[in-house]
Design a protein around this motif. Structure first.
Motif, PDB file in Angstrom:
ATOM      1  N   PHE A 123       0.835  -1.197   0.000  1.00  0.00           N
ATOM      2  CA  PHE A 123       0.000   0.000   0.000  1.00  0.00           C
ATOM      3  C   PHE A 123       0.875   1.255   0.000  1.00  0.00           C
ATOM      4  CE2 PHE A 123      -3.185   2.952   0.655  1.00  0.00           C
ATOM      5  CZ  PHE A 123      -3.046   3.670   1.836  1.00  0.00           C
ATOM      6  N   GLY A 128       0.728   4.685   0.717  1.00  0.00           N
ATOM      7  CA  GLY A 128      -0.030   5.755   1.369  1.00  0.00           C
ATOM      8  C   GLY A 128       0.389   7.137   0.907  1.00  0.00           C
ATOM      9  N   LEU A 155      -0.583   7.850  -2.654  1.00  0.00           N
ATOM     10  CA  LEU A 155      -2.009   8.129  -2.725  1.00  0.00           C
ATOM     11  C   LEU A 155      -2.291   9.565  -2.302  1.00  0.00           C
ATOM     12  CD1 LEU A 155      -4.889   7.067  -3.144  1.00  0.00           C
ATOM     13  CD2 LEU A 155      -4.882   6.317  -0.760  1.00  0.00           C
ATOM     14  N   ALA A 156      -1.655   9.996  -1.207  1.00  0.00           N
ATOM     15  CA  ALA A 156      -1.866  11.368  -0.724  1.00  0.00           C
ATOM     16  C   ALA A 156      -1.440  12.378  -1.785  1.00  0.00           C
ATOM     17  CB  ALA A 156      -1.088  11.579   0.576  1.00  0.00           C
ATOM     18  N   TRP A 174      -8.316  16.918  -0.202  1.00  0.00           N
ATOM     19  CA  TRP A 174      -7.622  15.638  -0.306  1.00  0.00           C
ATOM     20  C   TRP A 174      -7.630  14.871   1.010  1.00  0.00           C
ATOM     21  CZ3 TRP A 174      -3.276  15.096   2.732  1.00  0.00           C
ATOM     22  CH2 TRP A 174      -2.740  16.292   3.246  1.00  0.00           C
ATOM     23  N   LEU A 199      -8.791  11.088   1.554  1.00  0.00           N
ATOM     24  CA  LEU A 199      -7.898  10.087   2.154  1.00  0.00           C
ATOM     25  C   LEU A 199      -8.629   9.305   3.243  1.00  0.00           C
ATOM     26  CD1 LEU A 199      -5.017   9.441   1.457  1.00  0.00           C
ATOM     27  CD2 LEU A 199      -4.264  11.023   3.209  1.00  0.00           C
ATOM     28  N   GLU A 200      -9.483  10.001   3.971  1.00  0.00           N
ATOM     29  CA  GLU A 200     -10.210   9.322   5.048  1.00  0.00           C
ATOM     30  C   GLU A 200     -11.249   8.365   4.508  1.00  0.00           C
ATOM     31  OE1 GLU A 200     -11.633  12.151   7.936  1.00  0.00           O
ATOM     32  OE2 GLU A 200      -9.714  11.886   8.984  1.00  0.00           O
ATOM     33  N   VAL A 212     -10.678   6.265   2.235  1.00  0.00           N
ATOM     34  CA  VAL A 212     -10.015   5.032   1.819  1.00  0.00           C
ATOM     35  C   VAL A 212      -9.742   4.188   3.054  1.00  0.00           C
ATOM     36  CG1 VAL A 212      -7.951   4.068   0.744  1.00  0.00           C
ATOM     37  CG2 VAL A 212      -8.909   6.211  -0.112  1.00  0.00           C
ATOM     38  N   SER A 213     -10.290   2.980   3.095  1.00  0.00           N
ATOM     39  CA  SER A 213      -9.983   2.105   4.232  1.00  0.00           C
ATOM     40  C   SER A 213      -9.067   0.988   3.748  1.00  0.00           C
ATOM     41  CB  SER A 213     -11.257   1.538   4.851  1.00  0.00           C
ATOM     42  OG  SER A 213     -11.678   0.402   4.148  1.00  0.00           O
ATOM     43  N   VAL A 214      -8.106   0.628   4.599  1.00  0.00           N
ATOM     44  CA  VAL A 214      -7.103  -0.374   4.223  1.00  0.00           C
ATOM     45  C   VAL A 214      -7.060  -1.466   5.270  1.00  0.00           C
ATOM     46  CG1 VAL A 214      -4.708  -0.696   3.551  1.00  0.00           C
ATOM     47  CG2 VAL A 214      -5.703   1.573   3.427  1.00  0.00           C
ATOM     48  N   ALA A 215      -7.001  -2.702   4.826  1.00  0.00           N
ATOM     49  CA  ALA A 215      -6.740  -3.809   5.752  1.00  0.00           C
ATOM     50  C   ALA A 215      -5.665  -4.665   5.102  1.00  0.00           C
ATOM     51  CB  ALA A 215      -8.006  -4.626   5.997  1.00  0.00           C
TER      52      ALA A 215
END
Lengths: 190, 142, 769
Positions: free
Chosen positions: A62, A64, A67-68, A78, A82-83, A85-88
Motif C-alpha cells: 500500500f 499511502g 495516494l496522498a 484531499w 484520504l479518510e 479510503v480504508s485499508v486492511a
C-alpha cells in the motif's frame, strides 16, 4: 472475457483512463510490481474523489504517501478523500481468505492489491493454498454482486507455480495485462 | 513484521531524489547549498515521523526553515555577543538561554512590543515595563 | 506404591500409550516412569461439517472420545461451538490430526499441534528441571504428581545433572577431524578417529558408565553424532546415545527460511530420548548465555531443553503464551486466521511506525547520562494491558462498555482495562523475575560464583522479552495481532516524548533519543544520585520503570560515513565513569570486521580511555600512532596470522540469484566448487586476495597464503576504523594517514601547544619524505 494487452510504458494518465471499472465485474490488473502499485494507487485516488474505497493489501505494498500526493493534485479536499479510503492488510494467505470472507457486501468498490503474493509462500502446502485461493475468489465474486471489484497481480517468476495466476485469470471478467517492454535495440549512429 | 509504509528515512531519500533533475541544472556552488538544506532537514526526521503527515515534504521544508532560522539567530547573536555562557550553549545546540536573553532584551527596550491584545470586558492596562511578562512558551531549539 | 522426589529431565510420548517421564531422583538414580496422558483438540465450523467430522473420527482406528461443547477463542467475544476430541493414546494424536486436517481442511482447529511439555505444564505446572514429588505404582505408572517449585524462583536447588562433553579436534567444515575429546567432571579422554573399533567400544563404555543427563557437543548436530551413528552402524557396535531403550534418535534436516526480514539458516539436528543433546555450535544464541541460559529457558518456557536450545526466542515466547492460554481455558489456534481490521489511510500513516529514533547532536559530549526504560515494550504491554483480545474497536462495543476502555493516544484504538490480557499475564512473572535478578546482581560482590548463573539467566530473559514485542506483530504468531503491536509502539513513542519533556522541564539538554532511551546532560551534574529526581519524574509521568544505564565521562556520536553533516542514530562510543566502554555500530562490533582491525580499534579506544586529558592530544595520540604503525608493519612483514584477517559475511541468497556476486558470494562459489555447499543464512569466512577473484574462502582445503593477501584493502579497513574513533576528536582520516605513514617524525617532538585544538587547521601537515 476481455483481455487487453498493453506495454507497461509511462505509467500515468493514459493507463488510468483505460482502467474503467464496470459494475458486477471482477477486474484484473496484471503488471510487474511497480507498475501494478502505481496503477492501483491512481485508481484508488480516482475512486476516492467520489466515495468510499475499500483496499485489501495482500502484498504489503500500500502506497499511502503516493495516494496522498495523487489526491492532493486532484482536489483541495484531499484529506477528506484520504479518510474515505480504508485499508486492511493480509500477511498470509489465510488472512487474505479471512479478510475477504469478513468483508461486508456493500456498494463501495473493493481493490485487492497484489492478490497472489502470499499464495506463493512455500511454507504452506500447495493444495492448501489452492483451496484458500478458491475460497478467496468465491468471496470476491460475492462482493462483485454489489460493488466494483478490481484485483492486481504480477506475473509469476520462474520458481513460482503458474497455476495460481491461471485460476485467477479464469475467474476474472475483465483482464488488463501490461507486459514489460522489451529493451529496444540501441540506436546506432554509424 | 507488518511495516508497510516506508520509514521516514526512506521517504526523505525518495523526496531528495525527486529533486535530482532540479539539482543537476543548478550551478555547482548552488548544488552545495541545496545539499546543505537537505542535510539540515535530516536532523529532524524523528519529529517528521511522529508528525505522521500525509505529505511529508511539507514537514521537511519546515525543518529546513527551522535550521535556517537557527542560523539567523546564531548570526544575529554573534553580531551582538554579551553572554559567554549562552554562546557556549548555542554551540552545543541549546538555544534556550539565548532566546531568554533575547526576549528579555526586547522587553527592556520596547514594552509595547509585548502588549497582549485585550479581551472584551477586561480592563485595558499597559504591561508594567519593570515586571517581566509571563513568557510565551519558549520554543526549545535543541 | 513408590514415592519419589526428584527433578524432571525429559518427557515425551511413549510408543504404546501415554507418556514417558525421566526423573533424576534425589536418591541419585535415574527413574523411568510412564503416565496416562490423553490429548484433546477441538474443531469449529459449520454444524453440518462438524457432524461429518464426528462420523469420520468415529470411523478411525484410534480410540477417541467425542463431545460437543463451547470453548473460548481469544479472537471471539463469545465462546465458540466446538467438537471436542480426546485421544487416549498420546503418540497417536498427531497422526490422527493430520488425517483429519487433510479430510476437512477448511475447519478452524485448536490445541491441535502443541508440544507435549506445554500441555503437561498447563495441567500439572511442570517444566523441564522442575523439582517434584511423584507417586508411582510398581510398574512405574505415575498415579499422582506434585510440583515443589516454580520457574520464577531465583535460587531453586539445582538438579544434580551429569554432564558429558564430546568434541572433535578441529572444525569439520574446515578440515577433517582426526581425534575426539571426551570429558566429564571427573575424567577426560582423547580417542583417535583412525581406529573406529576401539573408539566405539570405549565411547559405549563411557556412555554406559557415566550415564550423562546432558550430552554437550561441538558440531554434534551437523557432523559429530551423525558420523558416530553411521560408524556404529558400519561396525555393528551400537552406541547407547539414547537413555530410553528401543528408540532411534530423532534426526531433523537443515533448512533456510525467511523470518524477521532476514534469511535464517538452521542446521541439521539430532535429538535424544531420556537425555539432552546440546550442540554448542548449533544452539541459538549459545555464546550469549551458555548451558545455564538453556536451563533457564527450559524452565521458563516449559519447552524441552533440546528444543529450546535450538529454536528462536520467538518460539519460546509462543510456548509461554500457549501455557497461559491453556491454563485460562483459551484454545490455541492451529493456524493464525485472524486479520487486521480496516483502518483509514490516515490512521495507517499514524499507526504504521516504529519507535522514535532521533538524530543525535554529532560530536563529543562530556558527563552524559544514559537513561533507559527497563524492558520498555514488555512493560508497556503489562502496564497498559495490551493483548490481542484487549484491543477493542469502540464501534463494535455497547456504550456501557466505554468506561472500561482507555484510548491509545492518537490511534483509533481503545484498550479494555478490565480483564487482564493473555499477554500481560504471560509476561508479568518474567518481568518480575528479571527485575529481581537485576537487583540481586547489583548487590552481589564481583567474586560471588552465583553471578555467572544470574548473568546467564538474565541474558536468557532479555532475549525472550526483546522478542515478545516483535512476536506480537508477527504474521504467523497464534496470538499475534497487528493492532496490539501498533498500540505498543504508539505508547512507546508517547512515553519517550514524556520522558524528553520531563528532562527538558528540569533543565536538561537532550542529546539523543532512541526508542526506549535518552542521553541527557545538565551543567554541573555528574553523580549518579543527582539524576535520581529526573528518573522519578519520568516514572511519575509515564508509569513505567526507568533506570540510569550509566554516566559517560565522554561519549561521541558519529556522523554518517557518507556525509559528515548527517547524524546517524546508532553509531557511537563512550566511556562510563567506571572506565567501561560502550559502543554501537562501529567496526569492532561488526562481524565483517577482521580481528586484526578490531584489535587495533580497541587499542585506540583504550588509549583514549587512559588519556588523562582528552582535550590534549599529546596524552593519547602518540600511543595511537604507535599502535597503527605497529599493526601496519606486522601486516607488511607477514606477521599477522591469516585467521586475524578473516572477514565473516552472511550469504543472503542462493548463489544463482546473485547478479553481481558480493565477496561473500564469490567465496561461497569457491567452496561450492569443492563440494562445500552453503545455504542462504550461513556465514562465509574469507580473506581479500590480490588479483581475481579477490577473495579466498577460509574453509577451502588449501589455506590462503600470506603472500597473496591484498594488503591495501586491509590498510583501507584499518584507517577507516581508526578514523571512526578519532573523527569526533577532531582528526580526519587523511590527516591520520599522513601522520602514521610519515615514518620519520615522532609526534612527541612537537610541543603540546601545537597539538591542542588543531581541529580544522591543517597546521601540522607533516611532510612525507
Amino acid at each position: 472475457m476481455n483481455t487487453n494487452a498493453h506495454p507497461a510504458t509511462g505509467y500515468g494518465r493514459n493507463i488510468d483512463d483505460s482502467l474503467q471499472l464496470s459494475p458486477r465485474q471482477l477486474h484484473l490488473v496484471l503488471a510487474p510490481h511497480r507498475a501494478q502499485r502505481q496503477m492501483m494507487t491512481v485508481l484508488t485516488a480516482r475512486l476516492a474523489l467520489t466515495g468510499r474505497v475499500r483496499l485489501v493489501d495482500a502484498g504489503n505494498c500500500f502506497d499511502g504517501y503516493g495516494l496522498a500526493r495523487q489526491l492532493r493534485q486532484q482536489t483541495s479536499y484531499w484529506q477528506a478523500a484520504l479518510e474515505r479510503v480504508s485499508v486492511a492488510r493480509a500477511f498470509t494467505c489465510y488472512q487474505v481468505e479471512t479478510l475477504l470472507t469478513e468483508s461486508v457486501s456493500d456498494f463501495s468498490p473493493v481493490l485487492v492489491l497484489n492478490l497472489l503474493d502470499t499464495f506463493y509462500d512455500e511454507n504452506v502446502r500447495l493444495p492448501e493454498r489452492l483451496r484458500l485461493l478458491d475460497v478467496s475468489l468465491a468471496e470476491l465474486r460475492r462482493l462483485c454482486r454489489a460493488a466494483s471489484v478490481a484485483v492486481s497481480a504480477s506475473f509469476p517468476t520462474r520458481d513460482q507455480p503458474g497455476e495460481l495466476l491461471e485460476i485467477l485469470t479464469g475467474v476474472a471478467g475483465q483482464v488488463w495485462s501490461f507486459e514489460e517492454p522489451q529493451p529496444a535495440e540501441p540506436l546506432r549512429l554509424f | 513484521m507488518g511495516r508497510t509504509l516506508p520509514s521516514v528515512t526512506q521517504v526523505f531519500l525518495h523526496e531528495q531524489q525527486s529533486f535530482l533533475r532540479f539539482r543537476r541544472a543548478l550551478r555547482r556552488s548552488d548544488q552545495k547549498a541545496l545539499d546543505d538544506l537537505f542535510a539540515a532537514a535530516h536532523k529532524h526526521l524523528a519529529a517528521a515521523a511522529y508528525a505522521s503527515h500525509a505529505l511529508p515534504f511539507e514537514i521537511f521544508l519546515l525543518s529546513m526553515l527551522l535550521e535556517e532560522h537557527k542560523q539567523v539567530l546564531r548570526m544575529r547573536y554573534l553580531l551582538n555577543p554579551s553572554d559567554a555562557a549562552a554562546l557556549e550553549q548555542l554551540e552545543q545546540g541549546d538555544s534556550t538561554a539565548y532566546l531568554d536573553s533575547l526576549t528579555a532584551a526586547v522587553e527592556a527596550g520596547n514594552p509595547a512590543a509585548h502588549h497582549v491584545p485585550e479581551r472584551a470586558g477586561s480592563p485595558a492596562s499597559p504591561p508594567d515595563p519593570g515586571r517581566s511578562e509571563p513568557q510565551a512558551s519558549t520554543p526549545d531549539l535543541t | 506404591m513408590v514415592e519419589l522426589k526428584g527433578w524432571l529431565l525429559d518427557l515425551f510420548a511413549d510408543t504404546q500409550s501415554g507418556i514417558v517421564l525421566w526423573l533424576i531422583g534425589e536418591d541419585g538414580q535415574r527413574h523411568r516412569l510412564t503416565q496416562d496422558f490423553p490429548i484433546t483438540f477441538y474443531a469449529a465450523g459449520e454444524p453440518a461439517r462438524l457432524r461429518h467430522l464426528w462420523r469420520f473420527l468415529q470411523s478411525q482406528p484410534e480410540k477417541v472420545e467425542l463431545k460437543r461443547t463451547e470453548r473460548r477463542d481469544i479472537f471471539s467475544p463469545k465462546p465458540v461451538d466446538v467438537l471436542e476430541a480426546q485421544v487416549s493414546q498420546t503418540a497417536a494424536q498427531p497422526y490422527l490430526f493430520q488425517r483429519v486436517a487433510r479430510e476437512f481442511p477448511e475447519l478452524p482447529y485448536y490445541d491441535a499441534d502443541l508440544p507435549i511439555t506445554t500441555r503437561h505444564a498447563a495441567i500439572y505446572n511442570t517444566f523441564p528441571l522442575v523439582h517434584c514429588q511423584v507417586e508411582a505404582d510398581e510398574r512405574g505408572v505415575v498415579q499422582a504428581l506434585k510440583v515443589l517449585d516454580t520457574p520464577w524462583e531465583l535460587d531453586p536447588p539445582p538438579p544434580p545433572l551429569r554432564l558429558l562433553a564430546i568434541e572433535p579436534d578441529v572444525d569439520p567444515a574446515h578440515a577433517a577431524p582426526t581425534a575426539l575429546y571426551v570429558r566429564s567432571m571427573s575424567v577426560s579422554y582423547r580417542f583417535s578417529l583412525q581406529h573406529p573399533r576401539p573408539l566405539l567400544i570405549n565411547l559405549r563404555a563411557i556412555l554406559q558408565r557415566q550415564d550423562p543427563d546432558v550430552l554437550m557437543t561441538a558440531w554434534g548436530d551437523t557432523w559429530l553424532l551423525p558420523y558416530l551413528i553411521d560408524l556404529a552402524d558400519q561396525w555393528h557396535i551400537p552406541l547407547p546415545l539414547n537413555r530410553e531403550p528401543g528408540r532411534e534418535v530423532i534426526r531433523k534436516d537443515e533448512r533456510s527460511y525467511q523470518a524477521y526480514g532476514q534469511v535464517i539458516y538452521r542446521g541439521k539436528q539430532v535429538h535424544l530420548f531420556g537425555r539432552w543433546h546440546i550442540d554448542g555450535c548449533n544452539a541459538m544464541l549459545f555464546h550469549e548465555y551458555g548451558l545455564e541460559g538453556v536451563y533457564e529457558l527450559a524452565r521458563v518456557t516449559a519447552l524441552a531443553g533440546q528444543t529450546v536450545a535450538r529454536v528462536s526466542p520467538g518460539s519460546g515466547i509462543s510456548a509461554m503464551q500457549m501455557v497461559t492460554a491453556l491454563r485460562l481455558g483459551i484454545m490455541v489456534p492451529w493456524h493464525k486466521q485472524q486479520a487486521e481490521r480496516p483502518k483509514s489511510a490516515l490512521e495507517m500513516m499514524q499507526a504504521d511506525q516504529g519507535g522514535l529514533v532521533y538524530q543525535p547532536l554529532i560530536g563529543l559530549h562530556r558527563d552524559v547520562a544514559e537513561v533507559d526504560f527497563i524492558s520498555m515494550y514488555p512493560s508497556i504491554m503489562r502496564h497498559f494491558n495490551i493483548s490481542p483480545e484487549t484491543v477493542a474497536d469502540p464501534n463494535t462495543m455497547g456504550r456501557d462498555q466505554y468506561a472500561r476502555l482507555e484510548r491509545v493516544s492518537e490511534l483509533g484504538l481503545w484498550i479494555d482495562q478490565e480483564t487482564s490480557g493473555l499477554i500481560p499475564q504471560t509476561l508479568a512473572p518474567l518481568l518480575d523475575k528479571r527485575l529481581e535478578l537485576k537487583l540481586r546482581l547489583a548487590e552481589l560482590p564481583a567474586w560471588d560464583p552465583r553471578r555467572q548463573t544470574y548473568q546467564a539467566q538474565a541474558t536468557a530473559h532479555k532475549w525472550l522479552l526483546v522478542t515478545c514485542f516483535g512476536y506480537l506483530g508477527y504474521k504467523n504468531a497464534r496470538f499475534g495481532r497487528i493492532e496490539a503491536h501498533e498500540a505498543v509502539t504508539a505508547y512507546g513513542r508517547e512515553m519517550l516524548l514524556r520522558a524528553k519533556e520531563a528532562a527538558e522541564d528540569m533543565g536538561y539538554t537532550v542529546l539523543h533519543m532512541y526508542v526506549d532511551g535518552l542521553w541527557v546532560k545538565k551543567k554541573g551534574l555528574a553523580e549518579v544520585k543527582s539524576f535520581q529526581p529526573l528518573l522519578e519524574e519520568i516514572t511519575t509521568r509515564t508509569g513505567l520503570p526507568i533506570a540510569l544505564d550509566g554516566i559517560y565521562r565522554w561519549v561521541a556520536f558519529l556522523p554518517s560515513r557518507l556525509d559528515e553533516r548527517v547524524p546517524v542514530p546508532n553509531r557511537y562510543f563512550g566511556v562510563f565513569k567506571d572506565g567501561s566502554l560502550k559502543m554501537r555500530g562501529i567496526e569492532t562490533r561488526r562481524h565483517d570486521t577482521p580481528a586484526w582491525v578490531s584489535n587495533v580499534q580497541m587499542e585506540i579506544m583504550d588509549a583514549l580511555v587512559q588519556a588523562s586529558n582528552v582535550d590534549d592530544r599529546s596524552t593519547y595520540l602518540p600511543k595511537i600512532l604507535k599502535s597503527l604503525r605497529r599493526a601496519l608493519t606486522k601486516l607488511r612483514t607477514g606477521g599477522v596470522r591469516v585467521e586475524d584477517l578473516l572477514i565473516s559475511q552472511t550469504l543472503s541468497r542462493e548463489l544463482s540469484e546473485y547478479r553481481t556476486p558480493s565477496p561473500a558470494a564469490r567465496a561461497a562459489a569457491q567452496l561450492a566448487a569443492v563440494g562445500k555447499n552453503l545455504r542462504p543464512g550461513q556465514r562465509v569466512r574469507f580473506v581479500y586476495t590480490l588479483g581475481e577473484p579477490g577473495v579466498h574462502a577460509w574453509d577451502l582445503p588449501q589455506p590462503p597464503e600470506l603472500r597473496s593477501i591484498d594488503q591495501e584493502r586491509y590498510r583501507v579497513l584499518l584507517f577507516r576504523a581508526a578514523a571512526t574513533i578519532l573523527q569526533p576528536f577532531g582528526m580526519q582520516e587523511q590527516d591520520l594517514k599522513t601522520r602514521v605513514i610519515a615514518n620519520a617524525m615522532d609526534v612527541t617532538f612537537f610541543s603540546p601547544v601545537y597539538l591542542k585544538g588543531a581541529t580544522n587547521k591543517q597546521a601540522l601537515k607533516i611532510q612525507i619524505n
